[in-house]
Scaffold this motif. Structure first.
Motif, short mmCIF file in Angstrom:
data_model
loop_
_atom_site.label_atom_id
_atom_site.label_comp_id
_atom_site.label_asym_id
_atom_site.label_seq_id
_atom_site.Cartn_x
_atom_site.Cartn_y
_atom_site.Cartn_z
N VAL A 201 33.01 39.42 34.27
CA VAL A 201 33.45 38.16 33.66
C VAL A 201 34.64 37.59 34.42
O VAL A 201 34.66 36.41 34.77
N LEU A 202 35.63 38.42 34.73
CA LEU A 202 36.83 37.92 35.41
C LEU A 202 36.50 37.33 36.78
O LEU A 202 37.12 36.38 37.23
N ALA B 162 39.35 31.45 41.28
CA ALA B 162 40.48 31.86 42.13
C ALA B 162 40.61 33.38 42.24
O ALA B 162 41.50 33.89 42.90
N VAL B 163 39.72 34.12 41.58
CA VAL B 163 39.81 35.58 41.61
C VAL B 163 38.99 36.11 42.78
O VAL B 163 37.80 35.84 42.89
N ALA B 164 39.66 36.88 43.65
CA ALA B 164 38.94 37.45 44.80
C ALA B 164 38.37 38.81 44.43
O ALA B 164 37.21 39.10 44.67
N GLU B 165 39.19 39.65 43.84
CA GLU B 165 38.76 40.99 43.47
C GLU B 165 39.45 41.41 42.18
O GLU B 165 40.56 40.93 41.89
N VAL C 189 44.25 42.21 39.21
CA VAL C 189 43.59 41.03 39.77
C VAL C 189 44.17 40.70 41.14
O VAL C 189 45.39 40.67 41.33
N VAL C 190 43.28 40.49 42.09
CA VAL C 190 43.69 40.01 43.41
C VAL C 190 43.22 38.56 43.51
O VAL C 190 42.02 38.28 43.38
N GLY C 191 44.17 37.65 43.71
CA GLY C 191 43.80 36.24 43.78
C GLY C 191 43.37 35.83 45.18
O GLY C 191 43.69 36.51 46.16
N LYS C 192 42.62 34.74 45.25
CA LYS C 192 42.26 34.22 46.58
C LYS C 192 43.50 33.61 47.21
O LYS C 192 44.36 33.08 46.50
N GLU C 193 43.57 33.69 48.52
CA GLU C 193 44.76 33.24 49.22
C GLU C 193 45.11 31.79 48.87
O GLU C 193 44.23 30.92 48.86
N GLY C 194 46.37 31.58 48.56
CA GLY C 194 46.85 30.23 48.31
C GLY C 194 46.45 29.66 46.95
O GLY C 194 46.75 28.51 46.64
N GLU C 195 45.76 30.43 46.12
CA GLU C 195 45.35 29.89 44.82
C GLU C 195 46.14 30.55 43.69
O GLU C 195 46.48 31.73 43.76
N LYS C 196 46.40 29.75 42.66
CA LYS C 196 47.22 30.25 41.56
C LYS C 196 46.32 30.57 40.37
O LYS C 196 45.38 29.81 40.09
N ILE C 197 46.63 31.65 39.71
CA ILE C 197 45.82 32.01 38.55
C ILE C 197 46.71 32.09 37.32
O ILE C 197 47.74 32.77 37.34
N GLU C 198 46.33 31.40 36.27
CA GLU C 198 47.07 31.48 35.01
C GLU C 198 46.44 32.56 34.14
O GLU C 198 45.22 32.58 33.95
#
Ligand code: AMP
Length: 514
Positions: free
Chosen positions: A425-426, A431-434, A453-462
């Motif tokens: 689901v996540l 913006a979620v990479a892994e 959570v590992v975010g995609k480069e340059g993206e913000k996750i709330e």
């Protein structure tokens, strides 16, 4: 029954066909390869003095000599011990010592480290660097016919990756390897003689197994010049080699899909990507299919039943209209032809479809046991079934879905939570990479769900967005109670996420956590 006969046959019937290429360049035909293997086997017996059953370690990055040494071991009646070149020196030391290797073949990059270990390894009589002139001298003498082997004789000691504890050496027999080879044709893919297999993944592990069905079909082995995985190089290789297949761990598939030139690359020559070795999430699978087309097949296996527990064929990947398509993509497919697969409770009683239990396997592909480890053998093979340590559930149509390893299961407030379900689901968040989900001890709940959570480069996750996603898609009790944002997930040398390390993270004082 000697699995080396597959090469002897190809050497005779397809002598002129290309057997090995490095990058775009041919290294050997099948005639040449079969001949080199027969003389190397002879040299190992006569000149190095190995007796049948002797262990020969391969501590090399992927290279053409890998195929030669592997087959020479079988041809001469010796036991091949492929060792992952990315392990650390103490791990090499353990495996070489535990296997009692008499000879260790190395590539230049690993020669020094093995030389340093040698004084402490009583059985190790010789180290041969395949990049040195000494290796070439091993081909100058006579050849020998393939040694006669019993079906149950060990051919390959497969040291398990082990996300915990010491690696164990699964004893794979000639029968196991032949069953695995035939099962590839029956359950995974067809191979024409002008097809090829690329080897971007370690030959000591996943990719090495794929050598066998391709030798059986007299198809070409293509070794990337880098000796490893580089997305740009893979696209280049596909552009020059027709009918290309390769094995890729899910992380490799991501990296190919995310590669800058992927969209523009000509993948007409690509035939099949077989993924496996770890969970492939549905979203990632769909992204890969959008890029490559219907060229994905999945295998679920483990060192103890290599490549051969279940498979999800390309045809199944193509059934997009099926009412349970997503569930099937999230599954690992149906059992291989050469094994029986069951799901059982803690007392080994078989469970009906719909109920989750440990996955058990028996049949011709299943190892005879662990090398010099009767305790682990008896435990793992009790009742004649391989206890995989993986949890799973069959649906009514016979498709198996993995539910994480038993130790990864989270029990919160008495309810079972399978991390994979939450991770799926996540990953739908753009913006979620892994992501990796584990249980954290909690006084009130027993355990609570925590998502790394590992975010995609340059993206913000709330966090709020992730929570809203989970609220929409999951039962309340499965929602993570905490989110931790980290730069990268800890992984072992095979790309498997080390959940044990994620859990250890909590044991550290707050200010030491990264
Ligand atoms: P190894 O013995 O190192 O190949 O690791 C085998 C383990 O990898 C299995 O027991 C599973 O936990 C995991 N694994 C292998 N194939 C798959 C797959 N297709 N999907 C999810 N997990 C997999």
């Amino acid at each position: 029954m000697n699995v080396a006969n597959l090469l002897t046959r190809a050497g005779r019937s397809s002598a002129e066909r290309p057997a090995i290429a490095v990058g775009a360049d041919q290294y050997a035909t099948y005639g040449t390869l079969a001949n080199r293997v027969a003389s190397l086997a002879h040299a190992l017996g006569r000149r190095v003095g190995l007796a049948p059953g002797a262990r020969v370690a391969l501590l090399m990055k992927n290279c053409p000599a890998y195929v030669e040494v592997l087959f020479a071991c079988w041809h001469g009646g010796f036991i091949a011990v492929p060792v992952n070149a990315k392990l650390a020196p103490p791990e090499f030391d353990f495996i070489l010592g535990h296997a009692g290797a008499r000879v260790c073949f190395v590539t230049t990059d690993l020669a020094e480290v093995v030389a340093k270990l040698k004084p402490g390894l009583d059985n190790l009589a010789a180290i041969v660097c395949v990049d040195d002139a000494e290796y070439a001298t091993l081909f100058s003498g006579d050849t020998m016919p393939a040694a006669s082997r019993e079906p149950g004789d060990t051919a390959w000691l497969f040291y398990t990756s082990g996300t915990t504890g010491r690696p164990k050496g699964a004893m794979l027999s000639h029968r196991n390897l032949l069953a695995m080879t035939l099962s590839y044709f029956a359950d995974v893919d067809q191979i024409a003689a002008d097809d090829c297999i690329l080897h971007p993944a370690p030959m000591s592990h996943g990719s090495g197994m794929y050598i066998l069905p391709h030798v059986a079909a007299a198809a070409k082995q293509v070794i990337p010049a880098s000796g490893g995985f580089d997305p740009g190089e893979i696209f280049d290789l596909i552009s020059v080699h027709r009918g290309a297949a390769f094995f890729a761990a899910p992380t490799m598939v991501h990296r190919l899909v995310d590669f800058g030139g992927a969209g523009a690359a000509d993948t007409g020559n690509l035939k099949t990507i077989v993924y496996g070795g770890g969970p492939m999430y549905v979203e990632d699978c769909k992204r890969a299919m959008a890029l490559f087309g219907n060229k994905l097949a999945q295998i679920y296996g483990q060192g103890e039943s290599p490549m051969t527990i279940t498979a999800l064929s390309k045809a199944r990947h193509a059934e997009t209209d099926h009412p349970r398509y997503d569930a099937r993509l999230a599954s690992v497919g149906v059992p291989h032809s050469v094994v029986e697969v069951a799901v059982a409770d803690a007392e080994d009683n078989p469970l009906p479809p719909g109920e989750t239990g440990e996955i058990l396997v028996r049949g011709d592909a299943v190892m005879a046991g662990y090398w010099r480890n009767p305790k682990a053998t008896n435990e793992t093979l009790r009742g004649g079934w391989l206890h995989t340590g993986d949890m799973g559930v069959f649906d009514g149509d016979g498709f198996l879905t993995l539910k994480d390893r038993s130790k990864d299961l989270i029990i919160s407030g008495g309810s079972n939570i399978y991390p994979r379900e939450v991770e799926e689901v996540l990953l739908r968040h753009s913006a979620v990479a892994e992501v990796s989900v584990v249980g954290l001890r909690d006084r009130e709940w027993g355990e609570i769900v925590v998502a790394f959570v590992v975010g995609k480069e340059g993206e913000k996750i709330e966090t709020g967005d992730l929570d809203a996603l989970c609220t929409r898609e999951l039962a309340r009790f499965k929602r993570p109670k905490q989110y931790r944002f980290i730069d990268a997930l800890p992984k072992n040398n095979y790309g498997k996420v080390l959940k044990t390390e994620l859990r250890l993270h909590f044991a550290k004082p707050e200010d030491e956590r990264s």
